[in-house]
Design a protein around this motif. Structure first.
Motif, PDB file in Angstrom:
ATOM      1  N   ARG A 199       0.824  -1.202   0.000  1.00  0.00           N
ATOM      2  CA  ARG A 199       0.000   0.000   0.000  1.00  0.00           C
ATOM      3  C   ARG A 199       0.870   1.269   0.000  1.00  0.00           C
ATOM      4  O   ARG A 199       1.808   1.388   0.786  1.00  0.00           O
ATOM      5  N   GLY A 200       0.586   2.195  -0.903  1.00  0.00           N
ATOM      6  CA  GLY A 200       1.329   3.448  -0.980  1.00  0.00           C
ATOM      7  C   GLY A 200       2.468   3.446  -1.980  1.00  0.00           C
ATOM      8  O   GLY A 200       3.030   4.493  -2.282  1.00  0.00           O
ATOM      9  N   ASP A 201       2.815   2.262  -2.502  1.00  0.00           N
ATOM     10  CA  ASP A 201       3.915   2.174  -3.459  1.00  0.00           C
ATOM     11  C   ASP A 201       3.401   2.353  -4.889  1.00  0.00           C
ATOM     12  O   ASP A 201       2.292   1.945  -5.229  1.00  0.00           O
ATOM     13  N   VAL A 202       4.257   2.941  -5.709  1.00  0.00           N
ATOM     14  CA  VAL A 202       3.979   3.093  -7.136  1.00  0.00           C
ATOM     15  C   VAL A 202       5.183   2.572  -7.900  1.00  0.00           C
ATOM     16  O   VAL A 202       6.318   2.977  -7.641  1.00  0.00           O
ATOM     17  N   GLN A 203       4.936   1.641  -8.820  1.00  0.00           N
ATOM     18  CA  GLN A 203       6.000   1.110  -9.677  1.00  0.00           C
ATOM     19  C   GLN A 203       5.778   1.630 -11.087  1.00  0.00           C
ATOM     20  O   GLN A 203       4.665   1.587 -11.610  1.00  0.00           O
ATOM     21  N   LEU A 214      14.902   4.602 -23.856  1.00  0.00           N
ATOM     22  CA  LEU A 214      15.648   3.640 -23.067  1.00  0.00           C
ATOM     23  C   LEU A 214      14.734   3.055 -21.989  1.00  0.00           C
ATOM     24  O   LEU A 214      14.151   3.799 -21.196  1.00  0.00           O
ATOM     25  N   PRO A 215      14.571   1.740 -21.941  1.00  0.00           N
ATOM     26  CA  PRO A 215      13.723   1.133 -20.899  1.00  0.00           C
ATOM     27  C   PRO A 215      14.261   1.443 -19.506  1.00  0.00           C
ATOM     28  O   PRO A 215      15.467   1.406 -19.270  1.00  0.00           O
ATOM     29  N   GLN A 216      13.339   1.737 -18.584  1.00  0.00           N
ATOM     30  CA  GLN A 216      13.724   2.061 -17.214  1.00  0.00           C
ATOM     31  C   GLN A 216      12.637   1.619 -16.247  1.00  0.00           C
ATOM     32  O   GLN A 216      11.473   1.458 -16.626  1.00  0.00           O
ATOM     33  N   TYR A 217      13.028   1.464 -14.978  1.00  0.00           N
ATOM     34  CA  TYR A 217      12.092   1.206 -13.891  1.00  0.00           C
ATOM     35  C   TYR A 217      12.316   2.231 -12.783  1.00  0.00           C
ATOM     36  O   TYR A 217      13.447   2.652 -12.540  1.00  0.00           O
ATOM     37  N   HIS A 218      11.246   2.590 -12.110  1.00  0.00           N
ATOM     38  CA  HIS A 218      11.330   3.413 -10.901  1.00  0.00           C
ATOM     39  C   HIS A 218      10.265   2.906  -9.927  1.00  0.00           C
ATOM     40  O   HIS A 218       9.179   2.519 -10.348  1.00  0.00           O
ATOM     41  N   THR A 219      10.572   2.929  -8.647  1.00  0.00           N
ATOM     42  CA  THR A 219       9.582   2.619  -7.627  1.00  0.00           C
ATOM     43  C   THR A 219       9.748   3.602  -6.481  1.00  0.00           C
ATOM     44  O   THR A 219      10.860   3.821  -6.005  1.00  0.00           O
ATOM     45  N   LEU A 220       8.643   4.208  -6.035  1.00  0.00           N
ATOM     46  CA  LEU A 220       8.665   5.131  -4.905  1.00  0.00           C
ATOM     47  C   LEU A 220       7.451   4.881  -4.019  1.00  0.00           C
ATOM     48  O   LEU A 220       6.415   4.381  -4.482  1.00  0.00           O
ATOM     49  N   SER A 221       7.582   5.260  -2.753  1.00  0.00           N
ATOM     50  CA  SER A 221       6.486   5.165  -1.796  1.00  0.00           C
ATOM     51  C   SER A 221       5.919   6.558  -1.535  1.00  0.00           C
ATOM     52  O   SER A 221       6.673   7.538  -1.460  1.00  0.00           O
ATOM     53  N   PHE A 222       4.605   6.629  -1.370  1.00  0.00           N
ATOM     54  CA  PHE A 222       3.926   7.900  -1.139  1.00  0.00           C
ATOM     55  C   PHE A 222       3.039   7.752   0.101  1.00  0.00           C
ATOM     56  O   PHE A 222       2.138   6.917   0.138  1.00  0.00           O
ATOM     57  N   ASP A 223       3.313   8.583   1.103  1.00  0.00           N
ATOM     58  CA  ASP A 223       2.719   8.459   2.431  1.00  0.00           C
ATOM     59  C   ASP A 223       1.240   8.843   2.414  1.00  0.00           C
ATOM     60  O   ASP A 223       0.868   9.927   1.947  1.00  0.00           O
ATOM     61  N   LEU A 253      -1.499  14.857  -3.564  1.00  0.00           N
ATOM     62  CA  LEU A 253      -0.049  14.669  -3.564  1.00  0.00           C
ATOM     63  C   LEU A 253       0.407  14.316  -4.972  1.00  0.00           C
ATOM     64  O   LEU A 253      -0.061  13.326  -5.545  1.00  0.00           O
ATOM     65  N   PRO A 254       1.325  15.092  -5.574  1.00  0.00           N
ATOM     66  CA  PRO A 254       1.829  14.731  -6.905  1.00  0.00           C
ATOM     67  C   PRO A 254       2.581  13.398  -6.866  1.00  0.00           C
ATOM     68  O   PRO A 254       3.389  13.162  -5.970  1.00  0.00           O
ATOM     69  N   ILE A 255       2.310  12.530  -7.838  1.00  0.00           N
ATOM     70  CA  ILE A 255       2.918  11.205  -7.926  1.00  0.00           C
ATOM     71  C   ILE A 255       3.872  11.115  -9.121  1.00  0.00           C
ATOM     72  O   ILE A 255       4.980  10.615  -8.998  1.00  0.00           O
ATOM     73  N   LEU A 256       3.417  11.587 -10.279  1.00  0.00           N
ATOM     74  CA  LEU A 256       4.216  11.603 -11.505  1.00  0.00           C
ATOM     75  C   LEU A 256       4.278  13.013 -12.054  1.00  0.00           C
ATOM     76  O   LEU A 256       3.320  13.779 -11.932  1.00  0.00           O
ATOM     77  N   PRO A 287      12.628  14.587 -12.244  1.00  0.00           N
ATOM     78  CA  PRO A 287      11.266  14.980 -12.613  1.00  0.00           C
ATOM     79  C   PRO A 287      11.058  16.487 -12.458  1.00  0.00           C
ATOM     80  O   PRO A 287      11.808  17.154 -11.730  1.00  0.00           O
ATOM     81  N   LYS A 288      10.049  17.005 -13.116  1.00  0.00           N
ATOM     82  CA  LYS A 288       9.720  18.428 -12.993  1.00  0.00           C
ATOM     83  C   LYS A 288       9.338  18.787 -11.562  1.00  0.00           C
ATOM     84  O   LYS A 288       9.688  19.856 -11.065  1.00  0.00           O
ATOM     85  N   ILE A 289       8.573  17.907 -10.911  1.00  0.00           N
ATOM     86  CA  ILE A 289       8.161  18.151  -9.532  1.00  0.00           C
ATOM     87  C   ILE A 289       9.025  17.287  -8.617  1.00  0.00           C
ATOM     88  O   ILE A 289       8.986  16.054  -8.720  1.00  0.00           O
ATOM     89  N   PRO A 290       9.813  17.870  -7.736  1.00  0.00           N
ATOM     90  CA  PRO A 290      10.658  17.077  -6.842  1.00  0.00           C
ATOM     91  C   PRO A 290       9.839  16.063  -6.038  1.00  0.00           C
ATOM     92  O   PRO A 290       8.716  16.347  -5.605  1.00  0.00           O
ATOM     93  N   GLY A 291      10.409  14.875  -5.870  1.00  0.00           N
ATOM     94  CA  GLY A 291       9.741  13.848  -5.087  1.00  0.00           C
ATOM     95  C   GLY A 291       8.760  13.000  -5.856  1.00  0.00           C
ATOM     96  O   GLY A 291       8.138  12.092  -5.290  1.00  0.00           O
TER      97      GLY A 291
END
Length: 288
Positions: A104-108, A144-153, A162-165, A184-188
């Protein structure tokens, strides 16, 4: 009372979405996907896919390829394990370019680009996973293929959207070094290769949030006028959540519903009120 009199808001009712129950997968499609074809709902701006998926324990999507799509998973409940093209198990608790078991809260986020393969599995022994699978069309092919994963409280989502992407800061003509840096344009937030901003909010009962079209500042997105904003209310509260958009009584959304907001410009503020009996989880997808 409506504040955005120049905007058109059209509901997309959950009952009108594509639906399939495969036993291991119970899925709803807002746009044409797999065996569901709806020529009136192929995309909305850069937004191409919005699926609300529930995957049974011990099941999931086997390794499959992707090309030229920006793909992201927003976890609502349960856990989901990603593996990359090397079929390496995710490192639990790590972020960034690592792969791990999301909760819960993670975005891949995946940039399919010139071609990748990954799998998505619910490895929990007893609990299903409930998540949103969203695709956007990138601003150019062959990335170029890439992956990112972040958690959002969730606590931050309870205060405001809350901005995510947000778009890759270097833009369409980013160098290889800038792609690797992935600012990213928006930090975090997670960088996306599109004129696209995603936000999420948890709006308490009788509370109201405002989404600023185009992001928190005027310079986040390139397209400044006639933007396409899609609002989605996931099915997370047993049918007890409900929202009203722009103060319009004819745009009240129940769980599973969404709405197309058209003709809005950067800086416009879209009011989202929680008018149900439970906190409303609201997803905003804002593109050119």
């Amino acid at each position: 009372m409506s504040k955005l009199t120049h905007a058109t808001i059209v509901p997309r009712r959950s009952s009108a979405r594509g639906h399939a129950d495969h036993g291991w997968l119970n899925t709803y499609h807002t746009f044409s996907f797999a065996d569901y074809y709806d020529p009136a709902n192929m995309h909305f701006g850069a937004l191409r896919v919005l699926n609300e998926d529930r995957v049974a324990p011990g099941s999931g999507f086997p390794t499959h390829p992707h090309r030229d799509a920006e793909i992201f998973s927003y976890i609502l409940r349960g856990e989901l394990t990603h593996r990359d093209s090397m079929i390496q198990k995710g490192a639990e608790g790590k972020q960034g370019k690592q792969f791990y078991r999301m909760k819960r809260g993670d975005v891949q986020f995946t940039t399919g680009g010139s071609g990748i393969a990954h799998s998505e599995q619910n490895e929990h022994k007893s609990e299903p996973v409930h998540f949103l699978q969203i695709w956007a069309t990138p601003w150019r092919r062959g990335l170029l293929p890439q992956y990112h994963t972040l958690s959002f409280d969730d606590k931050l989502k309870q205060k405001a959207f809350l901005p995510i992407l947000s778009p890759l800061a270097a833009g369409e003509n980013a160098t290889a070094a800038e792609e690797k840096e992935a600012t990213p344009k928006i930090p975090g937030t997670i960088p996306i290769h599109a004129d696209f901003v995603m936000g999420a909010g948890l709006i308490g009962v009788d509370k109201r949030f405002k989404w600023r079209v185009g992001g928190p500042t005027d310079d986040v997105v390139k397209s400044q006028s006639d933007r396409n904003v899609y609002i989605h209310l996931p099915m997370t509260k047993g049918g007890n959540a409900k929202i009203r958009l722009d103060g319009r009584e004819d745009v009240v959304l129940s769980e599973g519903d969404g709405a197309f907001v058209k003709g809005v410009n950067v800086g416009d503020e879209l009011s989202v009120e929680s008018i149900g009996e439970a906190e409303a989880e609201v997803i905003v997808l804002d593109s050119n």
